[in-house]
Write an enzyme that holds these catalytic residues in place. Structure first.
Site, PDB file in Angstrom:
ATOM      1  N   ASP A 122       0.815  -1.097  -0.090  1.00  0.00           N
ATOM      2  CA  ASP A 122       0.061   0.059   0.109  1.00  0.00           C
ATOM      3  C   ASP A 122       0.758   1.431   0.242  1.00  0.00           C
ATOM      4  O   ASP A 122       0.396   2.397  -0.472  1.00  0.00           O
ATOM      5  CB  ASP A 122      -0.881   0.023   1.300  1.00  0.00           C
ATOM      6  N   ASP A 181      -2.163   5.465  -3.124  1.00  0.00           N
ATOM      7  CA  ASP A 181      -1.797   4.428  -2.396  1.00  0.00           C
ATOM      8  C   ASP A 181      -1.052   3.769  -3.503  1.00  0.00           C
ATOM      9  O   ASP A 181      -1.758   3.604  -4.703  1.00  0.00           O
ATOM     10  CB  ASP A 181      -2.906   3.553  -1.813  1.00  0.00           C
ATOM     11  N   HIS A 191      -7.220   0.042  -4.011  1.00  0.00           N
ATOM     12  CA  HIS A 191      -6.431  -0.999  -4.178  1.00  0.00           C
ATOM     13  C   HIS A 191      -6.896  -1.925  -5.552  1.00  0.00           C
ATOM     14  O   HIS A 191      -7.866  -2.725  -5.314  1.00  0.00           O
ATOM     15  CB  HIS A 191      -5.944  -1.914  -3.171  1.00  0.00           C
ATOM     16  N   ASP A 193      -5.358  -4.713  -6.591  1.00  0.00           N
ATOM     17  CA  ASP A 193      -4.835  -6.103  -6.591  1.00  0.00           C
ATOM     18  C   ASP A 193      -5.919  -7.190  -6.275  1.00  0.00           C
ATOM     19  O   ASP A 193      -5.077  -8.232  -5.908  1.00  0.00           O
ATOM     20  CB  ASP A 193      -3.411  -6.238  -6.226  1.00  0.00           C
ATOM     21  N   CYS A 208      -0.749  -7.742  -1.355  1.00  0.00           N
ATOM     22  CA  CYS A 208      -0.834  -6.617  -0.249  1.00  0.00           C
ATOM     23  C   CYS A 208       0.180  -6.725   0.745  1.00  0.00           C
ATOM     24  O   CYS A 208       0.964  -5.704   1.162  1.00  0.00           O
ATOM     25  CB  CYS A 208      -2.049  -6.897   0.370  1.00  0.00           C
TER      26      CYS A 208
END
Ligand code: NVA
Length: 379
Positions: free
Chosen positions: A126, A210, A259, A261, A363
């Site tokens: 992150d 991020d 995020h 991913d 992550c």
């Protein structure tokens, strides 16, 4: 596909070269050194606007009960064990594993603009991104994450002393003007409808992103707008990376975006996973470039599993050890089967309790060094 194969790096040639201390251009080249996050010292943040937007209404009780306090010890212990075991597995594959410092994130702090307590150093993805030979600390958008970079500073200093290019992107003040407080208070359906129209909880007053809203495909990077990444943050990234890299904005029907991913995950040149619950709106761009997009398999996680920060689609949040070998959560058998059918060697590793902290293998890592160099993959 022909052009992709031509551009694929040849690991046997590269393994004899000395790589820069920081060197990673994509998500799949052979992994040499990685930072793995920690849950020790993790604290539950206060319900600030950006967190309120990201979490789910059924979790409010948890945040109200524990805000500002350490994460419940039993959760920390079991997730810490999973992370330690994961580190040993990576080491057995010849990967150098580095860990952040342990910090007590329950400490409160006061800046010129706000007062908060912290969160954790569990998710290096992150806050850190390696683009080529440069490691960038992302601005971040949660007040509870303002000082998260501190847990990685000894590592950054070491990499810097060893010759790395180290950049900290400008941090937003996180003053009240930066957030749309009314947005955060709206019922979920209204928030989703607004997000669909391109409205997010953070404003465009100061750059923010991020690192986990970016995914790397060599010269081409894909980034999503989200509740932590704004337009001016993307502009900063584009201007900073200059002509060497191309930054493309991609969109997903994810109305709680934070995020990328668990939405778009490249596996090897020409093949990426996408999330069938929020399929990429720019599929054509990938098809034209010769990429196949395959639907990820849904998670096997029980509905009542505590998930305070993310959805169960973290089952697709895998870590590639090289273009043929992928770490997948041990109980995610459908994801494992899918990847095996696609020709990958799958390493099953327990990490289910870590899901509760908001992520999985991608992550909880930041690949500092992979073999390989700058390549184009058809875009
Ligand atoms: N916010 C996304 C991505 C998590 C890695 C999700 O919850 O699916």
């Amino acid at each position: 596909m022909e052009n992709l194969l031509k551009l694929e790096p040849n690991p046997s040639l590269l393994s004899n070269q000395t790589l820069p201390v920081v060197n990673s251009y994509n998500e799949w080249d052979p992994l040499k050194e990685v930072i793995v996050g920690r849950v020790e010292g993790a604290a539950v943040p206060h319900l600030e606007p950006a967190l309120l937007t990201n979490s789910y209404p059924n979790n409010l009780g948890f945040f109200q009960k524990y805000a500002g306090q350490p994460f419940p010890q039993e959760l920390v212990e079991i997730a810490a064990k999973e992370l330690n075991d994961f580190c040993h597995i990576l080491e057995a594959f010849g990967v150098t594993v580095r860990r952040p410092d342990i910090i007590d994130f329950s400490k409160t702090y006061k800046t010129l603009d706000f007062e908060a307590s912290g969160f954790y150093a569990a998710m290096p993805r992150d806050v850190l991104i390696v683009v080529g030979n440069e490691i960038i600390e992302a601005p971040m958008a949660w007040r509870s994450r303002f000082f998260e970079y501190r847990a990685y500073r000894s590592l950054m200093l070491e990499y810097f002393r060893r010759g790395a290019k180290w950049t900290t992107a400008p941090k937003p003040s996180m003053s009240d003007e930066f957030y749309d407080f009314e947005f955060a208070q709206k019922p979920v359906e209204e928030r989703y409808a607004l997000t669909k129209k391109g409205h997010f909880v953070i404003r465009d007053t100061e750059p923010s992103f991020d690192a986990a809203d970016i995914v790397r495909f060599g010269r081409d990077l894909f980034v999503q707008r989200s509740h932590v990444t704004n337009n001016i943050g993307i502009t900063w990234l584009k201007r900073h990376l200059g002509d060497t890299f191309r930054v493309h904005v991609v969109n997903f029907p994810d109305y709680n975006p934070m995020h990328i991913d668990a939405s778009l995950v490249p596996l090897r040149p020409g093949l990426a996973l996408i999330n069938p619950a929020r399929p990429c709106l720019e599929k054509e761009l990938f098809k034209k470039a010769g990429w196949d997009l395959v639907d990820a398999a849904p998670s096997t996680l029980p509905d009542n599993w505590p998930m305070y920060m993310c959805s169960s689609w973290v089952c697709m949040n895998i870590l590639s050890l090289d273009p043929e070998t992928i770490v997948v959560e041990k109980q995610e058998e459908p994801m494992q089967k899918l990847l095996k059918d696609l020709g990958f060697k799958v390493i099953p590793v327990d990490l289910r309790h870590l899901y509760t902290f908001g992520g999985s293998f991608h992550c909880v890592t930041c690949d500092v060094r992979r073999e390989g160099k700058l390549e184009e993959y058809g875009f």
